[in-house]
Design a protein around this motif. Structure first.
Motif, PDB file in Angstrom:
ATOM      1  N   ALA A 128       0.824  -1.202   0.000  1.00 51.18           N
ATOM      2  CA  ALA A 128       0.000   0.000   0.000  1.00 51.18           C
ATOM      3  C   ALA A 128       0.858   1.251   0.000  1.00 51.18           C
ATOM      4  CB  ALA A 128      -0.936  -0.006   1.203  1.00 51.18           C
ATOM      5  N   MET A 129       1.997   1.215   0.677  1.00 49.14           N
ATOM      6  CA  MET A 129       2.936   2.338   0.623  1.00 49.14           C
ATOM      7  C   MET A 129       3.428   2.559  -0.795  1.00 49.14           C
ATOM      8  SD  MET A 129       5.382   2.070   4.000  1.00 49.14           S
ATOM      9  CE  MET A 129       6.464   3.333   3.299  1.00 49.14           C
ATOM     10  N   VAL A 144      -2.828  10.408   1.454  1.00 50.76           N
ATOM     11  CA  VAL A 144      -3.313   9.029   1.385  1.00 50.76           C
ATOM     12  C   VAL A 144      -3.244   8.415   2.784  1.00 50.76           C
ATOM     13  CG1 VAL A 144      -3.035   6.755   0.349  1.00 50.76           C
ATOM     14  CG2 VAL A 144      -2.489   8.819  -0.979  1.00 50.76           C
ATOM     15  N   LEU A 145      -4.360   7.844   3.221  1.00 45.55           N
ATOM     16  CA  LEU A 145      -4.426   7.158   4.508  1.00 45.55           C
ATOM     17  C   LEU A 145      -4.435   5.653   4.262  1.00 45.55           C
ATOM     18  CD1 LEU A 145      -4.872   7.140   7.607  1.00 45.55           C
ATOM     19  CD2 LEU A 145      -7.331   7.260   7.141  1.00 45.55           C
ATOM     20  N   ILE A 146      -3.471   4.966   4.875  1.00 43.76           N
ATOM     21  CA  ILE A 146      -3.414   3.499   4.826  1.00 43.76           C
ATOM     22  C   ILE A 146      -3.878   2.976   6.177  1.00 43.76           C
ATOM     23  CG2 ILE A 146      -1.941   1.465   4.576  1.00 43.76           C
ATOM     24  CD1 ILE A 146      -0.030   3.246   2.905  1.00 43.76           C
ATOM     25  N   LEU A 184       0.335   9.346   4.516  1.00 42.12           N
ATOM     26  CA  LEU A 184       1.362   9.831   3.604  1.00 42.12           C
ATOM     27  C   LEU A 184       0.850  11.074   2.894  1.00 42.12           C
ATOM     28  CD1 LEU A 184       1.608   6.464   3.564  1.00 42.12           C
ATOM     29  CD2 LEU A 184       3.526   7.060   2.088  1.00 42.12           C
ATOM     30  N   THR A 185       1.705  12.077   2.800  1.00 40.80           N
ATOM     31  CA  THR A 185       1.339  13.336   2.153  1.00 40.80           C
ATOM     32  C   THR A 185       2.420  13.745   1.160  1.00 40.80           C
ATOM     33  OG1 THR A 185       2.379  14.597   3.940  1.00 40.80           O
ATOM     34  CG2 THR A 185       0.025  14.138   4.140  1.00 40.80           C
ATOM     35  N   ALA A 186       2.059  14.579   0.208  1.00 43.52           N
ATOM     36  CA  ALA A 186       3.001  15.048  -0.803  1.00 43.52           C
ATOM     37  C   ALA A 186       3.923  16.110  -0.219  1.00 43.52           C
ATOM     38  CB  ALA A 186       2.244  15.606  -1.997  1.00 43.52           C
ATOM     39  N   GLY A 187       5.205  16.002  -0.534  1.00 41.60           N
ATOM     40  CA  GLY A 187       6.183  16.980  -0.082  1.00 41.60           C
ATOM     41  C   GLY A 187       7.277  17.159  -1.106  1.00 41.60           C
ATOM     42  N   PRO A 188       8.178  18.098  -0.885  1.00 42.54           N
ATOM     43  CA  PRO A 188       9.285  18.310  -1.824  1.00 42.54           C
ATOM     44  C   PRO A 188      10.228  17.116  -1.852  1.00 42.54           C
ATOM     45  CG  PRO A 188       9.605  19.601   0.171  1.00 42.54           C
ATOM     46  CD  PRO A 188       8.232  19.019   0.263  1.00 42.54           C
ATOM     47  N   GLY A 195      10.834  11.615   3.486  1.00 43.87           N
ATOM     48  CA  GLY A 195       9.889  10.892   2.649  1.00 43.87           C
ATOM     49  C   GLY A 195      10.408   9.539   2.209  1.00 43.87           C
ATOM     50  N   VAL A 196       9.643   8.899   1.343  1.00 44.56           N
ATOM     51  CA  VAL A 196       9.986   7.570   0.842  1.00 44.56           C
ATOM     52  C   VAL A 196      11.080   7.708  -0.213  1.00 44.56           C
ATOM     53  CG1 VAL A 196       9.124   5.494  -0.287  1.00 44.56           C
ATOM     54  CG2 VAL A 196       7.648   6.745   1.312  1.00 44.56           C
TER      55      VAL A 196
END
Length: 342
Positions: A128-129, A144-146, A184-188, A195-196
């Motif tokens: 899911a990640m 996104v919520l897992i 998980l959220t969008a970032g630079p 982040g991932v």
């Protein structure tokens, strides 16, 4: 051209039911079921290295455990459910065949976003990640919520005809019920941004029969036999699917494993202490950066990686800027690896 955003792990949370079942209580349950074979005192803990498991309340569903963890993650991140763009339910267990359990989780949370399930046994959260990271990188979704809800104690075998049956059912005596959630959220995506950082997955599906719960699907649709309704090892009893897959994992992710060994904290899926130790020894991994959570909490299936992250955060073993590694192992057989900068 704009740089693709990076999925940032904004929050991670777990929910462990308050009921706790020791190995001696499990042994007593086997005896109470009228089993022809009852293990001698201490055998279950000696074989598994697990002290006990968490057990859900009567009537508590997989979605309930997932919701409890999701609420914690949202609260920790200061995020309202209305700000979630996509909800993924990722677990070995589910509430029912239809609809997808993600709908039940969303209804209980009051979410109105798109939802779907991601199911790959104990690798479900890690897969899911991967899905969430891809959606965020393409700007399809920003938040996104897992959510994960494991009710693994349902596959524990209580009526045991002989010692071999006990040994084949041994994984069922270490499974715990648990909820987990990741936001998980969008970032630079700069060089030092959190982040991932990397994801790597592989599978050796020829080994699908090594460990099974075969009842309830099209193969055994109306099964009532314990051989089908409880978890079962079908291969060599001296080895586990996880241990058998180590050479394959080393070959599939040799380069990434070097980065894993250099990480500040390493979480990996755990089914018992012998497998935990063999993972540390044979990969090899720095033991001082791993956590044998299975000894106290049992095998939490797809919630096991989030559980280790939460425990590491609670004990200040992860700090901002640290790189954290996550290794997933699942029947099937599947392998996954993630590197995340905190």
């Amino acid at each position: 051209m704009l740089e693709a955003p990076r999925a940032r792990l904004t929050a991670v949370a777990v929910h462990l039911p308050s009921r706790y079942r020791t190995m001696e209580e499990i042994r007593a349950g086997i005896a109470a079921a009228g089993s022809p074979y009852v293990p001698p005192p201490g055998l279950l803990q000696d074989v598994t290295g697990v002290r006990g498991v968490h057990v859900r309340e009567e009537g508590e569903c997989s979605s309930d455990l997932a919701v409890s963890a999701a609420r914690k993650a949202l609260a920790d991140a200061g995020t309202a459910i209305g700000d979630v763009d996509l909800l993924l339910y990722a677990a070995t267990c589910q509430d029912m065949f239809e609809p997808a359990t993600s709908h039940l989780v969303a209804a209980k949370l009051g979410a109105t976003c798109p939802v779907f399930d991601v199911t790959n046994a104990c690798n479900s959260v890690l897969n899911a990640m991967e899905v969430a990271s891809a959606f965020i990188a393409t700007r399809r979704y920003r938040t996104v919520l897992i959510a994960c809800g494991e009710t693994g104690t349902m596959v524990t075998r209580w009526h045991v005809p002989d010692r071999e049956a006990l040994m084949r059912a041994m994984p069922g005596y270490t499974v715990s019920d648990a909820g987990a959630a990741l936001l998980l959220t969008a970032g630079p995506a700069g060089q030092d941004d959190p982040g991932v950082l990397a994801l790597r997955f592989a599978a050796d599906s020829t080994a699908w029969n090594a460990c099974t719960v075969s009842g309830g699907g099209s193969m055994h649709p109306r099964a009532f036999d314990d051989e089908h309704m409880t978890i079962r090892l079908n291969g060599d009893l001296l080895r586990t699917t996880a241990v058998e897959g180590l050479p394959f994992l080393r070959q599939a992710a040799e380069r990434e494993l070097e980065a894993v060994r250099a990480s500040s904290f390493i979480a990996f899926h755990q089914i018992g202490m012998p497998q935990y130790q063999e993972m540390v020894d044979r990969l090899p991994l720095p033991a001082d950066r791993c956590m044998p959570a299975v000894a106290e909490h049992g095998n939490c299936a797809a919630a096991s990686l989030p559980l280790q992250l939460v425990k590491a955060l609670e004990t200040d073993r992860i700090e901002p800027g640290d790189t954290v590694a996550m290794i997933g192992l699942a029947s099937g057989m599947s392998f996954g690896l993630a590197l995340v900068r905190w």
